[in-house]
Design a protein around this motif. Sequence first.
Motif, PDB file in Angstrom:
ATOM      1  N   ASP A 152     -39.942 -24.283  39.535  1.00 17.77           N
ATOM      2  CA  ASP A 152     -41.249 -24.794  40.809  1.00 17.77           C
ATOM      3  C   ASP A 152     -40.412 -24.638  41.864  1.00 17.77           C
ATOM      4  O   ASP A 152     -39.530 -24.417  42.657  1.00 17.77           O
ATOM      5  CB  ASP A 152     -40.455 -26.583  40.831  1.00 17.77           C
ATOM      6  N   MET A 173     -46.175 -35.743  34.602  1.00 21.73           N
ATOM      7  CA  MET A 173     -44.680 -34.585  35.559  1.00 21.73           C
ATOM      8  C   MET A 173     -45.217 -33.171  35.558  1.00 21.73           C
ATOM      9  O   MET A 173     -45.991 -32.561  35.236  1.00 21.73           O
ATOM     10  CB  MET A 173     -43.023 -34.296  33.887  1.00 21.73           C
ATOM     11  N   GLN A 213     -40.292 -30.323  35.606  1.00 18.00           N
ATOM     12  CA  GLN A 213     -40.040 -31.733  35.178  1.00 18.00           C
ATOM     13  C   GLN A 213     -40.245 -31.724  34.053  1.00 18.00           C
ATOM     14  O   GLN A 213     -38.922 -32.062  32.816  1.00 18.00           O
ATOM     15  CB  GLN A 213     -41.082 -32.741  35.951  1.00 18.00           C
ATOM     16  N   SER A 260     -37.343 -29.337  31.454  1.00 13.33           N
ATOM     17  CA  SER A 260     -36.326 -30.031  32.294  1.00 13.33           C
ATOM     18  C   SER A 260     -35.769 -31.571  31.273  1.00 13.33           C
ATOM     19  O   SER A 260     -34.810 -31.515  30.787  1.00 13.33           O
ATOM     20  CB  SER A 260     -35.687 -30.648  33.565  1.00 13.33           C
ATOM     21  N   GLU A 270     -36.245 -39.992  29.453  1.00 14.95           N
ATOM     22  CA  GLU A 270     -34.993 -39.243  29.192  1.00 14.95           C
ATOM     23  C   GLU A 270     -34.174 -39.968  28.318  1.00 14.95           C
ATOM     24  O   GLU A 270     -33.867 -39.316  27.436  1.00 14.95           O
ATOM     25  CB  GLU A 270     -34.616 -39.370  30.890  1.00 14.95           C
TER      26      GLU A 270
END
Length: 437
Positions: free
Chosen positions: A167, A259, A263, A266, A328
Amino acid sequence: MARGFGWLSVIRIGAVQASIGAIVMLATSLLNRLMVVEYGLVAAIPAGLVAWHYAVQLSRPIWGHGSDKGRKRTPWIIGGMAVLALGALMAVNATVMMSTYPIGGGVLAVIAFTLIGAGVGASGTTLLALLASGVARERRAAAAAVTWIMMVFGIVVSAATAGQLLDPFSEQRLALVSGGVIACAFALTVIAVFRLEQHALIEAEEDRAGPAPDFREAIREILHEQAARRFTTFIFVSMLAYSMQDLILEPFAGLVFEMTPGQSTSLAGIQHGGVLAGMIAAGVGGSAFAGRMPVELRAWIVAGCAGSALALLGLAAAAVAGPGWPLEANVFALGFCNGAFAVAAIGAMMGLAGAGERTREGVRMGVWGASQAIAFGMGGLLGALGVDIARRSGGDDATAFQLIFVIEATAFMLAAFLALRATSSSKRTKAKEAAIL
């Protein structure tokens, strides 16, 4: 005869596993997301490529048998990693090309994923055979758990690092980040296997009469073993369930939760972090490391499969709830349960790898690797195709993903049932299987 691998040698093998996982993560996770979200391709295209790379791995038993015959596994490991690295670099270039040159990029992608499948099969099968033949029987389950924990750790680190560095996304940044991951992984492999094989303990030769059988005879012996057949079925169903979300989780995060590429990458790291935690928990619990009675392995496997099903039902609810859902935490829970059942299954697999009367570790690990490859290829493709079909017929992204997550949860419950059957034994074979598992 060599004394066999100590824990330092096991850690070196784990470093190679981590390297393989780091490169495969780029091809099956990051590039999948980019093809679907950034470049607007249908999910079936990356799913088909990943399925093809698993189809190439159906030759795993042949590679394993070849290393059994020669008893020189290091060249297979390094050569396989070189092919894998080359395929991954070509896959990155193919992904960028497909947005402007669809035919040329598609052809390059097929070649790239062919090399990826061949590289993973040659290096991965031979590495596991080296582990199984180089570690004393009573330590195989523990050694397998350590190497898999290191593999997941490598995936977590590479996914998190790539996610941070990507990013803001650009094609130049993609080339630099992916090239760096691939170069580091290959260099680590070469360092880790340097003079490693000379410490292997080939104790199985003392327990088997004559040379390794030919390929057909070896396969026939494995198929005639009830424990091996049942375990192969469980591996197939559980890996089918696991892989159905593998290619749709990042697109799900991008389309439903909006996202960014970094993101969602991740998020994949969070999932693998949960896998790592689940493996450690199962190891500390003692079943995989102690190598005790099958009932203990069965408890971890069944609990992990059932927990995975519940976590997937949570993702199905997340598809409806949207951004307010604790995604998450849900993904971490899924990874944790996946890791718990995986480390117990790996312990059983490594025990069974050395249980053949004449067959060697390479061909046996190849058979289970091929079963896993078929399941992963089918699961990823079915999951992606299911999402595509549901999106086109219903027009709603959330509902499409929800349907696939529910189907996957059902498959995990079936895997839990098969685990009970696979780890149960008759009175006639219970003593023998208890010693193996």
